[in-house]
Write a protein that holds these residues in place. Structure first.
Motif, PDB file in Angstrom:
ATOM      1  N   ALA A  31       0.850  -1.193   0.000  1.00  0.00           N
ATOM      2  CA  ALA A  31       0.000   0.000   0.000  1.00  0.00           C
ATOM      3  C   ALA A  31       0.889   1.247   0.000  1.00  0.00           C
ATOM      4  O   ALA A  31       1.847   1.336   0.790  1.00  0.00           O
ATOM      5  CB  ALA A  31      -0.922   0.009   1.205  1.00  0.00           C
ATOM      6  N   SER A  51       0.532  -4.689   3.113  1.00  0.00           N
ATOM      7  CA  SER A  51      -0.918  -4.667   3.348  1.00  0.00           C
ATOM      8  C   SER A  51      -1.450  -6.093   3.285  1.00  0.00           C
ATOM      9  O   SER A  51      -0.816  -6.980   2.713  1.00  0.00           O
ATOM     10  CB  SER A  51      -1.624  -3.800   2.298  1.00  0.00           C
ATOM     11  OG  SER A  51      -1.480  -4.368   1.005  1.00  0.00           O
ATOM     12  N   ASN A  71      -9.628  -4.553   5.211  1.00  0.00           N
ATOM     13  CA  ASN A  71      -8.353  -4.194   4.600  1.00  0.00           C
ATOM     14  C   ASN A  71      -7.457  -3.494   5.618  1.00  0.00           C
ATOM     15  O   ASN A  71      -7.870  -2.508   6.243  1.00  0.00           O
ATOM     16  CB  ASN A  71      -8.571  -3.248   3.412  1.00  0.00           C
ATOM     17  CG  ASN A  71      -9.459  -3.856   2.357  1.00  0.00           C
ATOM     18  OD1 ASN A  71      -8.986  -4.472   1.413  1.00  0.00           O
ATOM     19  ND2 ASN A  71     -10.767  -3.686   2.512  1.00  0.00           N
ATOM     20  N   HIS A  72      -6.246  -4.002   5.799  1.00  0.00           N
ATOM     21  CA  HIS A  72      -5.230  -3.318   6.597  1.00  0.00           C
ATOM     22  C   HIS A  72      -4.208  -2.756   5.614  1.00  0.00           C
ATOM     23  O   HIS A  72      -3.487  -3.505   4.952  1.00  0.00           O
ATOM     24  CB  HIS A  72      -4.567  -4.293   7.572  1.00  0.00           C
ATOM     25  CG  HIS A  72      -3.708  -3.589   8.605  1.00  0.00           C
ATOM     26  ND1 HIS A  72      -2.509  -2.995   8.283  1.00  0.00           N
ATOM     27  CD2 HIS A  72      -3.904  -3.389   9.939  1.00  0.00           C
ATOM     28  CE1 HIS A  72      -1.982  -2.463   9.387  1.00  0.00           C
ATOM     29  NE2 HIS A  72      -2.817  -2.687  10.400  1.00  0.00           N
ATOM     30  N   LEU A  73      -4.180  -1.437   5.497  1.00  0.00           N
ATOM     31  CA  LEU A  73      -3.392  -0.787   4.465  1.00  0.00           C
ATOM     32  C   LEU A  73      -2.054  -0.279   4.986  1.00  0.00           C
ATOM     33  O   LEU A  73      -1.489   0.690   4.465  1.00  0.00           O
ATOM     34  CB  LEU A  73      -4.201   0.354   3.837  1.00  0.00           C
ATOM     35  CG  LEU A  73      -5.477  -0.123   3.128  1.00  0.00           C
ATOM     36  CD1 LEU A  73      -6.272   1.049   2.598  1.00  0.00           C
ATOM     37  CD2 LEU A  73      -5.141  -1.091   2.020  1.00  0.00           C
ATOM     38  N   GLN A  86      -6.682   1.388   8.330  1.00  0.00           N
ATOM     39  CA  GLN A  86      -7.391   0.135   8.120  1.00  0.00           C
ATOM     40  C   GLN A  86      -8.864   0.438   7.949  1.00  0.00           C
ATOM     41  O   GLN A  86      -9.324   1.556   8.237  1.00  0.00           O
ATOM     42  CB  GLN A  86      -7.187  -0.818   9.305  1.00  0.00           C
ATOM     43  CG  GLN A  86      -7.613  -0.235  10.644  1.00  0.00           C
ATOM     44  CD  GLN A  86      -7.257  -1.155  11.800  1.00  0.00           C
ATOM     45  OE1 GLN A  86      -7.412  -2.360  11.693  1.00  0.00           O
ATOM     46  NE2 GLN A  86      -6.775  -0.582  12.896  1.00  0.00           N
ATOM     47  N   ASN A 165      -3.186   0.523  -3.694  1.00  0.00           N
ATOM     48  CA  ASN A 165      -2.967  -0.780  -3.081  1.00  0.00           C
ATOM     49  C   ASN A 165      -2.854  -1.860  -4.166  1.00  0.00           C
ATOM     50  O   ASN A 165      -3.757  -2.032  -4.988  1.00  0.00           O
ATOM     51  CB  ASN A 165      -4.133  -1.103  -2.140  1.00  0.00           C
ATOM     52  CG  ASN A 165      -3.921  -2.384  -1.354  1.00  0.00           C
ATOM     53  OD1 ASN A 165      -4.878  -3.056  -1.012  1.00  0.00           O
ATOM     54  ND2 ASN A 165      -2.689  -2.748  -1.055  1.00  0.00           N
TER      55      ASN A 165
END
Length: 322
Positions: A31, A51, A71-73, A86, A165
């Motif tokens: 990301a 990510s 989603n964990h960016l 996130q 991303n």
């Protein structure tokens, strides 16, 4: 944020009832948080990080799906503190098959985010768009690459950023392949014809019925229309003293031949089970399947006609000669 989480949970719970078209997946990637470092004016700032994501969805047909996920960016390394991003997304997926095993897709949706940076926590909703490509590994698993763009993350008292991303994902489809059912054709044992008395005189009257019931894409479930057609076939069967029923399952050309053969078999077996439940004797039914060997449809409307089970009934009735 809590309301959006509840909406996604309800959407996924509802979709799980359609097991034949439900999928789940996850992946990892990179990301990039655009312009974050420029806003803080720091020389020791890194705006790229690992990510990961997890998601689920429901595929309505070969071209359209709804999807939601977490989603964990990653984070941006700022002087003295990291900025962590996130959130959860809901998306509409449009897919274009290019071959039996390869397709491309696009998505639009919304991203409900939580951003922790510079001593503040922000929560909000941002627009999301993306594109990707999918390769079908087998009847259950897909491998896909996806790019997403999330706009305007953050508010006035916090860092504002646009996120790019890139990731690779593994997707598992629950029940996409029809369950293999091995059913050997049953021998037909005609009932003996009773010899008529000298008077009155009877003769055999032979009639036939031919019909075809249609199925949805990648499905062997009977529709309401199909059940009405089968009820008419049962009425014809019951109106004859002796009847033989022949079933032949078929598919369109999408998918590999082995998969299509199993799907056509499952469709024929589904019709056979319904007829037996309605009183047709199992020994009067011959069940066959031919996969996509006779499929000719190119357009979707034509392929829909290829997804069928044909029903041929030959009935014999003794009628009195006047």
């Amino acid at each position: 944020m809590k309301k959006l989480s509840l909406a996604i949970t309800l959407a996924l719970t509802s979709g799980a009832a359609f097991a034949g078209n439900t999928y789940f997946g996850g992946g990892a990637g990179i990301a990039q948080h655009e312009d974050t470092c420029d806003q803080v004016g720091a020389t020791s700032c890194h705006d790229k990080d690992k990510s990961f994501n997890a998601f689920g969805g429901y595929q309505f047909n070969e071209n359209f799906a709804l999807e939601a996920g977490y989603n964990h960016l990653g984070k941006t390394e700022l002087p003295g503190e990291d900025s962590i991003l996130q959130g959860i997304n809901t998306s509409i997926i449009g897919r274009l098959p290019l071959s039996t095993n390869f397709s491309v897709f696009g998505e639009v949706g919304a991203f409900g985010y939580r951003s922790d940076s510079l001593g503040h926590r922000d929560e909000g909703l941002s627009p999301l768009g993306g594109v990707g490509a999918t390769y079908r590994i087998n009847d259950t698993l897909d491998l896909q690459a996806r790019y997403r763009r999330i706009e305007n993350v953050g508010r006035s008292h916090n860092l504002k950023t646009d996120v790019n991303n890139f990731g690779l994902e593994l997707v598992a489809h629950i029940g996409r392949a029809a369950e293999q059912v091995v059913v050997a054709p049953l021998p037909v044992e005609p009932e003996p014809i009773v010899t008529p008395e000298p008077t009155p005189v009877y003769e055999s009257k032979v009639e036939s019925l031919s019909d075809a019931v249609l199925f949805g894409f990648d499905s062997y479930a009977l529709t309401n229309t199909a059940k009405k057609q089968l009820d008419e076939a049962v009425a014809f069967y019951n109106a004859n003293d002796v009847a033989e029923v022949k079933l032949t399952g078929a598919t369109d050309k999408l998918g590999n031949k082995e998969y299509n053969e199993r799907l056509s078999q499952a469709r024929a077996t589904s019709v056979q089970s319904y007829l037996v439940q309605k009183g047709v004797k199992a020994e009067h039914i011959i069940t066959n399947w031919k996969g996509d060997t006779q499929a000719t449809g190119m357009a979707e409307s034509e392929r829909a006609q290829d997804r069928h089970v044909t029903i041929d009934i030959t009935g014999e009735t003794q009628v009195e000669v006047k």
